[in-house]
Design an enzyme around this catalytic site. Structure first.
Site, PDB file in Angstrom:
ATOM      1  CB  CYS A   1      -9.806 -44.928  61.368  1.00 22.24           C
ATOM      2  SG  CYS A   1      -8.476 -43.708  61.906  1.00 22.24           S
ATOM      3  N   GLY A   2     -12.298 -42.495  61.989  1.00 25.40           N
ATOM      4  CA  GLY A   2     -12.531 -41.415  61.569  1.00 25.40           C
ATOM      5  C   GLY A   2     -11.817 -40.127  61.154  1.00 25.40           C
ATOM      6  CG  ASN A   3      -9.439 -38.053  63.895  1.00 27.91           C
ATOM      7  OD1 ASN A   3     -10.259 -37.139  63.609  1.00 27.91           O
ATOM      8  ND2 ASN A   3      -8.890 -38.370  64.906  1.00 27.91           N
TER       9      ASN A   3
ATOM     10  CG  ASN B   1     -11.206 -48.128  69.755  1.00 26.77           C
ATOM     11  OD1 ASN B   1      -9.855 -48.073  69.375  1.00 26.77           O
ATOM     12  ND2 ASN B   1     -12.207 -48.848  69.019  1.00 26.77           N
TER      13      ASN B   1
ATOM     14  CB  CYS C   1      -9.595 -41.795  68.812  1.00 27.18           C
ATOM     15  SG  CYS C   1     -10.619 -43.220  68.120  1.00 27.18           S
TER      16      CYS C   1
END
Length: 260
Positions: free
Chosen positions: A74-76, A172, A199
């Protein structure tokens, strides 16, 4: 026993963070995680993360989706966990940490509210009709959509996520509209099973897909607007490989508390 938690958000993508550096993460109660992430009966979040010790890195990141299941990168969330690590005193302005997709480097602003996170290199993009499919730490489907502001992202994204091609592992689904000086992106996320305000791996995938779509090469900087705010993506692209990829954006503490 009470557990201390912290709530962070990165461009509207929100997370529950828990300091687990005092011991190894050997067991998780997936139903408890799902309950905590519930927006009416729990704290409310797109996911939950544990910060744990690692002998070769500053820390290790464990990310769970809102459905309680262990998630892909998960980047954020990665940006928020870096801000959390700074708050805990684990790091100062730079870090090397471990996530499910491998090591990540990140740098953080002095006030701790802006994080530049290096993402994995990408060398494969395929097509599904007119859409682009790639993995930036999580699998993503990217499709260009006009009049995105009024588009039914939930219904159309769900159809793609659960179609015969992607339903088993999930994907996604990102819809993008080029608005000239920036890209506008909306995303349906697996694991959350809804549209999210942002995202990180998704906007990274979008920036790459649009660069390929436009036959752009060199050092590329892309400004992106999502429902939760503004994000910037930078990378080098030689027509085949995306390298030196950075996801840049806000990561802010919202509140903290305790749960039983």
């Amino acid at each position: 026993m009470k557990t201390k938690f912290y709530k962070y958000q990165g461009a509207g993508n929100d997370f529950i963070l828990i300091d687990h550096t005092h011991s190894t993460l050997e067991h998780t109660d997936n139903q408890f995680i799902e309950d905590l992430c519930h927006r009416r009966f729990g704290i409310g979040a797109d996911g939950l993360m544990f910060v744990t010790k690692h002998e070769n890195y500053d820390f290790e990141m464990y990310y769970f989706n809102a459905d309680g299941k262990l998630g892909s990168m998960c980047g954020n969330g990665g940006r928020c966990i870096v801000a959390f690590a700074k708050q805990l005193g684990i790091i100062e302005r730079e870090t090397n940490f471990l996530a499910v997709d491998g090591p990540h480097y990140a740098r953080i602003s002095e006030n701790g509210e802006w994080v530049d996170l290096q993402m994995i290199d990408v060398n494969t993009i395929t097509k599904d009709g007119e859409a682009y499919v790639l993995n930036t730490g999580s699998p993503h489907y990217v499709t260009i959509q006009n009049n995105l502001k009024d588009f039914d992202v939930f219904s159309e994204g769900k159809k793609i996520r659960y179609n015969q091609i992607y339903s088993e592992k999930g994907i996604n689904v990102n819809f993008v509209e080029d608005q000239g000086d920036h890209l506008f992106v909306r995303t349906y996320e697996r694991g959350v099973e809804d549209e999210t305000y942002a995202c990180g791996t998704g906007v990274t995938a979008v920036a790459m897909a649009i660069a390929k779509h436009k036959n752009q090469t060199g050092h590329i900087k892309t400004d992106i607007k999502v429902l939760g705010g503004d994000i910037k993506i930078e990378f080098d692209y030689d027509g085949a490989n995306f390298t030196n990829v950075f996801l840049c954006g806000p990561a802010k503490l919202v509140f903290e508390g305790e749960v039983n």
